[in-house]
Design an enzyme around this catalytic site. Structure first.
Site, mmCIF file in Angstrom:
data_model
loop_
_atom_site.group_PDB
_atom_site.id
_atom_site.type_symbol
_atom_site.label_atom_id
_atom_site.label_comp_id
_atom_site.label_asym_id
_atom_site.label_seq_id
_atom_site.Cartn_x
_atom_site.Cartn_y
_atom_site.Cartn_z
ATOM 1 N N LYS A 1 5.429 -7.678 -6.466
ATOM 2 C CA LYS A 1 6.633 -8.195 -5.824
ATOM 3 C C LYS A 1 6.591 -9.717 -5.742
ATOM 4 O O LYS A 1 7.587 -10.386 -5.952
ATOM 5 C CB LYS A 1 6.752 -7.611 -4.415
ATOM 6 C CG LYS A 1 7.571 -6.354 -4.376
ATOM 7 C CD LYS A 1 7.741 -5.871 -2.946
ATOM 8 C CE LYS A 1 6.426 -5.376 -2.380
ATOM 9 N NZ LYS A 1 6.565 -4.785 -1.047
ATOM 10 N N HIS B 1 5.200 3.520 -8.323
ATOM 11 C CA HIS B 1 5.205 4.762 -7.531
ATOM 12 C C HIS B 1 5.875 5.879 -8.332
ATOM 13 O O HIS B 1 5.416 7.014 -8.362
ATOM 14 C CB HIS B 1 6.014 4.589 -6.231
ATOM 15 C CG HIS B 1 5.519 3.501 -5.319
ATOM 16 N ND1 HIS B 1 6.284 2.390 -5.017
ATOM 17 C CD2 HIS B 1 4.357 3.340 -4.651
ATOM 18 C CE1 HIS B 1 5.606 1.618 -4.174
ATOM 19 N NE2 HIS B 1 4.435 2.163 -3.940
ATOM 20 N N CYS C 1 -11.505 -14.235 11.110
ATOM 21 C CA CYS C 1 -10.782 -15.503 11.181
ATOM 22 C C CYS C 1 -9.925 -15.506 12.439
ATOM 23 O O CYS C 1 -9.078 -14.632 12.618
ATOM 24 C CB CYS C 1 -9.889 -15.697 9.943
ATOM 25 S SG CYS C 1 -8.809 -17.147 10.087
#
Length: 516
Positions: free
Chosen positions: A306, A24, A130
Site C-alpha cells: 500500500k 488476499h 522505545c
RNA sequence: GGCGGGAUAGCUCAGCUUGGUAGAGCAAACGGCUCAUAAUCGUUGUGUCGCCGGUUCAAAUCCGGCUUCCGCUACCA
C-alpha cells in the site's frame, strides 16, 4: 464408525484492519478452486476462511475512528470482507471471526489445557523498548541500537508474560518434516522451516499486558493472549476443538480434523509450520497434513504494498475483466508456490488469447453451427473420434495436478485440450461438409463430438470459472438434461457421449467479449 | 556476515541432474480460410544463454571467481 472424513482446507484469517487486496484474493481464490475441485471429485469438503480481529493495531484504529474495537470489526467484516468474497464467488462453508464466543471460549479452554499439561510457564519478556513509540522493537527496527523512527537509544525493558515451551517440540517437529515431505510445501518452504528449527528455537511469549483488546488469559485476566496464538487456533476452534466427542462440535471436529491443507502466504509460513503444530502437539491433537506456502504477487518486480501505491483491490481488475477472468488469470499464469509478476499487459494478453480466442470462441463457433446446420438441436451421439482418448488423458493429468495444488499445470492441461478441440473443428471443416447434402451424417458426427468435448470443458473449468461455465452449460442445453454443472463428477467427465442428443442449444452473449 | 534461490528471444518462462549446432507460449511479419468474438490455420525472423577464467574434441549445461536481484537469518500481523 464416524462419518467420512472431510477434505478440510483453510485460508489464513485476514487481519480485519487491512483493505482486501489481490494478495488476499489470490489465496482465497486458490482455496476456492481447490475445494470446488474436490467437491466435484465427490468428496465431502469443508472450506474455512475468516478474519483476525484482535491486537493493538485494531484497537488503535478503532479509537481513531471513534468506534469501539468490536463495532469497528463488525463494520469492516460486514462492509468490506464478506462482500469482497461474495463478489469473487467464493463458496466457503464457514467464516470465523476471532471475536466470536465459539472461538474465544475454545481458545481459553485450550490455553488451560496446555498449562495443565505443563507447557506454559511464567517468565519475563525482555527486549529493546522505545519510549517514543511506546512499544518493544524488533531487531530490524533498530539502527545501531537506536529506534529508526525516533533516532533515540532504546532501553532494555522486561514485561511479565506467560511463555509457551516451544523449544520442547523441536525434535518432534524436525522428525515430522523430515519424514513427511508433503507436510510443508513447496520444498523451498520446507527447507527454510527445517533450517530454522535446526538453528535453535526459543520459547515464545504468548501473552501481553500493555493493552487489552484480546482474549483474556483465563487464570490471569490482566493479560490478553498474544494475537498469533489466538489467531492460529481458529482453524481448530471453528470446527469444535475440545468439545465433548458426542456433542455437535465434537462430531464436527472428528469429521474435519486434522486439516488437509492450510494455505498461507510465504510471509507467515513460520507461524503455521512451527508454532502451530507445536501448539497442537502440546495438546495431543493431530497436526495438519499440509502447510502450503504460496508466493507473492509482484507489481513492477516488487512486492505489492500500500505504501508504494502498488496495492490493487480485486474490484479494480474484476470491473474490467470480470470475476472469472480474475480467478483464472492468477492461477493459470503463476506457478503456485513461486512469486509471480502481475501486469495489466500480461493479463490482457492472456484474456484475449486464452479466454476469448481459444475458449470463448470455441463455444461461439459450435453454437453458431448447431443453429445453422442442425436447427439448434444437438445431433445424435458419435464416438468421439480422436477426442475421446485425448479427453481421458487430459482429465488424468488435470486431476493429478489440481490435487497436488499445481493449478497452473492443471489448467494448462485443460486448455491444451481446448486447443485440441479447436484444431479438430478446423481439420474436419464442418462448414465445407455442410455444403454437400449427402454428407449430413458426417456433419452431425463432427458437431456432436465438438459439443460433447465442450460439455467436458465446461465441467473441468467450472471450479476455476463457475459463472461463465454455468452460462455455457445452459447454452448447450445441459442444465435441463444432465442436471447441475457443479454436481458433475470429475471421475465421470471423461466418459464419452454424455451430452444427450436433442439438447436445445441457445445462443447467448459471448462468454469473454473482446476488450479495448 | 551465514544459508538458499534467480540472471536464457520484445514479454513470461522451460532446458542445466545424465555436456554435442538454443526451446515453448504470447507479441511481430507474410500467406490461406470463413463456422466463429477482425476469430482461426500455415510459414517466418529473432538470442555474444549476467561477466571472467578453467576442464573438454565439444559447456546455457561441469568447476573456480565476480557482478546483480531476491528470500530466510524468531515473537507487526
Amino acid at each position: 464408525m464416524s462419518a467420512e472424513k472431510s477434505f478440510y482446507l483453510t485460508t489464513p484469517i485476514y487481519y480485519v484492519n487491512d483493505a482486501p487486496h489481490i494478495g488476499h484474493a489470490y489465496t482465497t481464490v486458490a482455496g476456492d478452486v481447490l475445494t470446488r475441485w474436490h467437491r466435484q471429485r465427490g468428496e465431502s469438503v469443508w472450506f474455512l476462511t475468516g478474519t483476525d480481529e484482535h491486537g493493538e493495531k485494531v484497537m488503535n484504529t478503532a479509537a481513531a475512528n471513534n468506534a469501539s474495537p468490536q463495532d469497528w470489526c463488525d463494520r469492516l467484516v460486514e462492509e468490506s470482507w464478506k462482500p469482497n468474497w461474495q463478489a469473487l464467488n467464493i463458496a466457503n462453508d464457514d467464516f470465523i471471526r476471532t471475536t466470536e464466543p465459539r472461538h474465544e471460549e475454545r481458545v481459553q479452554k485450550f490455553m488451560t489445557l496446555l498449562k495443565d499439561n505443563g507447557y506454559i510457564y511464567a517468565g519475563k519478556f525482555e527486549g529493546p523498548y522505545c519510549i517514543g513509540c511506546e512499544e518493544f522493537k524488533l531487531p530490524g527496527d533498530l539502527d545501531e541500537g537506536k529506534c529508526k523512527l525516533h533516532g533515540k537509544p532504546v532501553e532494555m525493558l522486561s514485561e511479565d508474560n506467560w511463555f509457551f515451551k516451544l523449544s520442547a517440540f523441536v525434535p518432534q517437529l524436525l522428525a515430522h518434516y523430515k519424514s513427511k515431505p508433503e507436510a510443508c510445501e513447496p520444498a523451498s518452504a520446507r527447507n527454510e522451516v527445517i533450517a530454522f528449527l535446526e538453528s535453535g528455537v526459543r520459547d515464545l511469549s504468548i501473552s501481553r499486558s500493555t493493552f487489552d483488546w484480546g482474549i483474556p488469559v483465563p487464570w490471569d485476566t490482566k493479560q490478553v493472549i498474544y494475537v498469533w496464538f489466538d489467531a492460529l487456533l481458529n482453524y481448530a476452534t471453528a470446527v469444535g476443538l475440545g468439545d465433548d466427542p458426542d456433542s455437535a462440535g465434537g462430531k464436527k471436529f472428528t469429521e474435519t480434523w486434522p486439516a488437509d491443507v492450510h494455505l498461507v502466504g510465504k510471509d507467515i509460513l513460520r507461524f503455521h509450520a512451527v508454532i502451530w503444530p507445536a501448539m497442537l502437539m502440546a495438546a495431543n491433537v493431530a497436526v495438519p497434513k499440509k502447510v502450503f506456502a504460496h508466493g507473492w504477487l509482484l507489481v513492477g518486480g516488487e512486492k505489492m504494498s500500500k505504501s508504494k501505491l502498488t496495492g490493487i483491490s480485486p474490484s479494480e481488475i474484476t470491473d474490467h475483466f470480470g470475476v472469472d477472468a480474475f480467478r483464472y488469470y492468477f492461477l493459470r499464469a503463476i506457478p503456485f508456490g513461486t512469486d509471480g509478476s502481475f501486469s495489466w499487459e500480461d493479463m490482457s494478453a492472456r484474456y484475449t488469447s486464452e479466454l476469448a480466442n481459444d475458449f470463448g470462441n470455441l463455444a461461439s463457433r459450435l453454437i453458431a453451427m448447431i443453429e445453422k446446420y442442425c436447427e439448434g438441436v444437438i445431433p445424435e451421439r458419435a464416438d468421439g473420434d480422436g477426442l475421446a482418448p485425448a479427453l481421458k488423458a487430459t482429465v488424468l493429468a488435470a486431476d493429478k495436478a489440481m490435487v497436488a495444488l499445481d493449478f497452473q499445470g492443471g489448467i494448462t492441461s485443460i486448455m491444451e485440450f481446448c486447443k485440441r478441440v479447436n484444431g479438430y473443428v478446423t481439420e474436419r471443416e464442418p462448414w465445407a461438409i455442410a455444403k454437400d447434402a449427402a454428407r449430413t451424417a458426417e456433419l452431425n458426427e463432427v458437431l456432436y463430438n465438438t459439443a460433447d468435448a465442450i460439455r467436458a470443458l465446461a465441467v473441468l473449468l467450472h471450479p476455476v470459472m463457475p459463472a461463465t461455465t454455468q452460462t455455457l452449460w445452459e447454452s448447450i442445453g445441459a442444465e435441463s438434461t444432465l442436471g447441475k454443472i457443479g454436481e458433475q463428477k470429475i471421475s465421470e467427465v471423461s466418459n464419452w457421449g454424455v451430452l444427450p442428443a436433442g439438447c436445445k442449444v441457445t445462443k447467448g452473449a459471448v462468454l469473454f467479449p473482446r476488450l479495448e
